[in-house]
Design a protein around this motif. Structure first.
Motif, PDB file in Angstrom:
ATOM      1  N   PHE A  23       0.817  -1.217   0.000  1.00 56.19           N
ATOM      2  CA  PHE A  23       0.000   0.000   0.000  1.00 56.19           C
ATOM      3  C   PHE A  23       0.855   1.274   0.000  1.00 56.19           C
ATOM      4  O   PHE A  23       0.638   2.174  -0.804  1.00 56.19           O
ATOM      5  N   ALA A  24       1.808   1.366   0.905  1.00 53.84           N
ATOM      6  CA  ALA A  24       2.631   2.580   1.007  1.00 53.84           C
ATOM      7  C   ALA A  24       3.437   2.807  -0.268  1.00 53.84           C
ATOM      8  O   ALA A  24       3.572   3.942  -0.727  1.00 53.84           O
ATOM      9  N   THR A  25       3.934   1.751  -0.861  1.00 54.94           N
ATOM     10  CA  THR A  25       4.694   1.875  -2.105  1.00 54.94           C
ATOM     11  C   THR A  25       3.817   2.443  -3.206  1.00 54.94           C
ATOM     12  O   THR A  25       4.231   3.334  -3.949  1.00 54.94           O
ATOM     13  N   ALA A  26       2.594   1.959  -3.318  1.00 61.68           N
ATOM     14  CA  ALA A  26       1.673   2.467  -4.335  1.00 61.68           C
ATOM     15  C   ALA A  26       1.357   3.936  -4.091  1.00 61.68           C
ATOM     16  O   ALA A  26       1.339   4.747  -5.022  1.00 61.68           O
ATOM     17  N   GLN A  27       1.142   4.283  -2.842  1.00 59.90           N
ATOM     18  CA  GLN A  27       0.773   5.664  -2.499  1.00 59.90           C
ATOM     19  C   GLN A  27       1.914   6.649  -2.724  1.00 59.90           C
ATOM     20  O   GLN A  27       1.675   7.832  -2.955  1.00 59.90           O
ATOM     21  N   LYS A  28       3.138   6.176  -2.674  1.00 59.50           N
ATOM     22  CA  LYS A  28       4.310   7.046  -2.839  1.00 59.50           C
ATOM     23  C   LYS A  28       4.986   6.862  -4.199  1.00 59.50           C
ATOM     24  O   LYS A  28       6.092   7.345  -4.410  1.00 59.50           O
ATOM     25  N   SER A  29       4.333   6.189  -5.118  1.00 59.76           N
ATOM     26  CA  SER A  29       4.940   5.834  -6.403  1.00 59.76           C
ATOM     27  C   SER A  29       5.107   7.000  -7.362  1.00 59.76           C
ATOM     28  O   SER A  29       5.826   6.897  -8.341  1.00 59.76           O
ATOM     29  N   GLY A  30       4.424   8.095  -7.106  1.00 60.85           N
ATOM     30  CA  GLY A  30       4.447   9.211  -8.036  1.00 60.85           C
ATOM     31  C   GLY A  30       3.253   9.221  -8.970  1.00 60.85           C
ATOM     32  O   GLY A  30       3.084  10.147  -9.757  1.00 60.85           O
ATOM     33  N   ALA A  31       2.426   8.200  -8.893  1.00 59.13           N
ATOM     34  CA  ALA A  31       1.204   8.158  -9.698  1.00 59.13           C
ATOM     35  C   ALA A  31       0.229   9.215  -9.191  1.00 59.13           C
ATOM     36  O   ALA A  31       0.262   9.590  -8.019  1.00 59.13           O
ATOM     37  N   ALA A  32      -0.629   9.688 -10.066  1.00 59.43           N
ATOM     38  CA  ALA A  32      -1.636  10.671  -9.666  1.00 59.43           C
ATOM     39  C   ALA A  32      -2.697  10.025  -8.786  1.00 59.43           C
ATOM     40  O   ALA A  32      -3.245  10.658  -7.895  1.00 59.43           O
ATOM     41  N   THR A  62      -1.591  11.779   5.184  1.00 60.40           N
ATOM     42  CA  THR A  62      -0.809  12.621   4.281  1.00 60.40           C
ATOM     43  C   THR A  62      -0.497  11.898   2.977  1.00 60.40           C
ATOM     44  O   THR A  62       0.632  11.914   2.499  1.00 60.40           O
ATOM     45  N   ALA A  63      -1.487  11.283   2.387  1.00 61.19           N
ATOM     46  CA  ALA A  63      -1.266  10.585   1.116  1.00 61.19           C
ATOM     47  C   ALA A  63      -0.771  11.572   0.073  1.00 61.19           C
ATOM     48  O   ALA A  63      -1.228  12.713   0.012  1.00 61.19           O
ATOM     49  N   MET A  64       0.157  11.135  -0.744  1.00 60.15           N
ATOM     50  CA  MET A  64       0.763  11.997  -1.750  1.00 60.15           C
ATOM     51  C   MET A  64      -0.003  11.997  -3.073  1.00 60.15           C
ATOM     52  O   MET A  64       0.444  12.604  -4.043  1.00 60.15           O
ATOM     53  N   CYS A  65      -1.127  11.291  -3.127  1.00 64.22           N
ATOM     54  CA  CYS A  65      -1.904  11.202  -4.350  1.00 64.22           C
ATOM     55  C   CYS A  65      -3.369  10.961  -4.005  1.00 64.22           C
ATOM     56  O   CYS A  65      -3.727  10.781  -2.848  1.00 64.22           O
TER      57      CYS A  65
END
Length: 125
Positions: A23-32, A62-65
């Motif tokens: 989950f964390a990897t997907a959320q921080k992957s840079g995807a919109a 604090t999700a990045m996307c």
């Protein structure tokens, strides 16, 4: 062609609902948009476990996307269970990907269950 007006990060990433370690990897992957899938990537016997795990996907303050979920068809028992589960999530998805849509009625069904004061998710492709 002027590309300066294009927005970066238009990609979506989808992660299986039974793989919370991803989950964390997907959320921080840079995807919109990061989507947790509880439909195709989950065997019928594991659907409830995926619904439960998916709740944690949205508990990131604090999700990045943008965060979304791919549910089961709302015209199936599993889709109905997905809607009940999502309605009880403390943190809600920003996007709901509704598969196998047959008519506007399917989106209206999802909206009828999930839309509330202060919460109206977007229906994704």
């Amino acid at each position: 062609m002027d590309t300066s007006s294009r927005r970066p990060g238009r990609a979506w990433i989808i992660t299986p609902g039974l793989r919370p370690e991803r989950f964390a990897t997907a959320q921080k992957s840079g995807a919109a948009v990061a989507v947790v899938d509880i439909e195709d990537s989950v065997a019928p016997r594991d659907k409830q476990a995926a619904r439960t795990a998916a709740q944690e996907f949205f508990a990131v303050p604090t999700a990045m996307c943008t965060l979304g979920i791919r549910m089961n068809s709302p015209l199936t028992i599993e889709g109905t269970r997905d809607l009940v589960a999502m309605a009880s999530y403390t943190a809600k998805p920003d996007v709901i990907v509704v598969p196998k849509v047959e008519s506007a009625r399917d989106i209206e069904l999802v909206a009828g269950v999930l839309d509330s004061d202060g919460y109206t998710p977007t229906s994704g492709p």
